[in-house]
Motif scaffolding. Structure first.
Motif, PDB file in Angstrom:
ATOM      1  N   UNK A  58       1.119  -1.257  -0.114  1.00 31.20           N
ATOM      2  CA  UNK A  58      -0.731  -0.082   0.163  1.00 31.20           C
ATOM      3  C   UNK A  58       0.854   1.312  -0.326  1.00 31.20           C
ATOM      4  N   UNK A  59       1.636   0.846   1.255  1.00 31.51           N
ATOM      5  CA  UNK A  59       2.558   2.344   0.960  1.00 31.51           C
ATOM      6  C   UNK A  59       3.739   2.319  -0.377  1.00 31.51           C
ATOM      7  N   UNK A 110       9.808   1.605  12.189  1.00 28.87           N
ATOM      8  CA  UNK A 110       9.404   1.978  10.954  1.00 28.87           C
ATOM      9  C   UNK A 110      10.864   2.241  10.462  1.00 28.87           C
ATOM     10  N   UNK A 111      12.319   3.342  10.881  1.00 30.90           N
ATOM     11  CA  UNK A 111      13.471   3.725  11.060  1.00 30.90           C
ATOM     12  C   UNK A 111      12.908   5.115  11.235  1.00 30.90           C
ATOM     13  N   UNK A 112      12.125   5.495  12.330  1.00 29.44           N
ATOM     14  CA  UNK A 112      12.196   6.825  12.294  1.00 29.44           C
ATOM     15  C   UNK A 112      12.777   7.315  13.902  1.00 29.44           C
ATOM     16  N   UNK A 155       6.531  10.199   7.347  1.00 28.79           N
ATOM     17  CA  UNK A 155       6.033   9.542   6.201  1.00 28.79           C
ATOM     18  C   UNK A 155       5.527   7.880   6.061  1.00 28.79           C
ATOM     19  N   UNK A 156       6.499   7.792   7.164  1.00 32.12           N
ATOM     20  CA  UNK A 156       6.023   6.684   8.414  1.00 32.12           C
ATOM     21  C   UNK A 156       4.600   6.391   8.525  1.00 32.12           C
ATOM     22  N   UNK A 157       3.512   7.664   9.000  1.00 27.17           N
ATOM     23  CA  UNK A 157       2.593   7.463   8.716  1.00 27.17           C
ATOM     24  C   UNK A 157       1.721   6.126   8.826  1.00 27.17           C
ATOM     25  N   UNK A 158       1.918   6.001   7.669  1.00 27.28           N
ATOM     26  CA  UNK A 158       0.379   5.001   6.924  1.00 27.28           C
ATOM     27  C   UNK A 158       1.349   3.662   6.976  1.00 27.28           C
TER      28      UNK A 158
END
Length: 230
Positions: A58-59, A110-112, A155-158
């Protein structure tokens, strides 16, 4: 659920009430299957893995070409580790009382950096809604929509939104063992899904609620397929 449920009015929108009832019935049926009772660890593990892989698509649809868990696929699988059967109930307990702690952890996985990048007031309101308790079916949809539409983790919100929606479904009782797989429906309707998130951001809730509830009913069908394969 709180005595005065702030999400109750959303049931009056469009087909939300009917779709909510359909999702509840479909997911409850999956949980009643003998294999779901005996081997929830196996069915739950497959659900999480399918969800993580589909969430990555999806992302970024190009993630289907990834053979190794790197990039967005690796991030999605890492975030979803909090939903694995051996971690799920512990994650749910923390999420129900300290949701921001769990969301920050998801951001790191997620890498944040673990800190929100925007919409701080909305995030605080969402955390309060989660910790105080709200409508068992609608809470996961609202958590999902708020995180996806307002992107508090950039950008990691999804990825975080979809994982947090699943965790909300566990804590609210909609999907207490985390068996449903709503992500494939969202992928099949990706354009409508992103448009519904944009509509939520602009103040219209019905589009996202209807689509998201349909994804949970379809996710129960996906869980049924997993159960039949065992």
């Amino acid at each position: 659920m709180s005595a005065v449920d702030p999400l109750q009015p959303l049931l009056q929108l469009g087909d939300v009430a009917a779709l909510a009832a359909e999702a509840v019935s479909a997911i409850a049926a999956v949980h009643r299957r003998p294999v779901s009772l005996r081997r929830a660890d196996v069915t739950g593990s497959e659900s999480v893995l399918r969800g993580a892989r589909t969430s990555a698509l999806i992302e970024d649809p190009s993630a289907r070409d990834l053979a190794e868990p790197v990039g967005v696929l690796g991030a999605s699988i890492s975030v979803s580790s909090m939903l694995a059967p051996d971690s799920l109930q512990a994650s749910a307990r923390v999420f129900s009382r300290a949701p921001l702690q769990v969301l920050s952890r998801m951001s790191v996985l997620a890498g944040g950096g673990g800190r929100p990048e925007g919409a701080p007031e909305r995030l605080q309101q969402l955390a309060l809604l989660i910790s105080q308790g709200a409508h068992d079916v609608l809470l996961p949809q609202v958590v999902h929509a708020e995180l996806l539409a307002h992107e508090p983790f950039g950008e990691r919100s999804g990825l975080i939104a979809r994982a947090a929606a699943r965790l909300s479904a566990v804590t609210s009782g909609l999907d207490p063992r985390g068996l449903a797989v709503p992500e494939p429906y969202l992928l099949r309707h990706r354009d409508d899904y992103l448009a519904a998130a944009a509509a939520w951001r602009q103040g219209s809730a019905v589009e996202f609620l209807e689509l998201s509830l349909r994804s949970w009913a379809a996710g129960a069908e996906e869980a049924e397929a997993i159960a039949r394969a065992l």
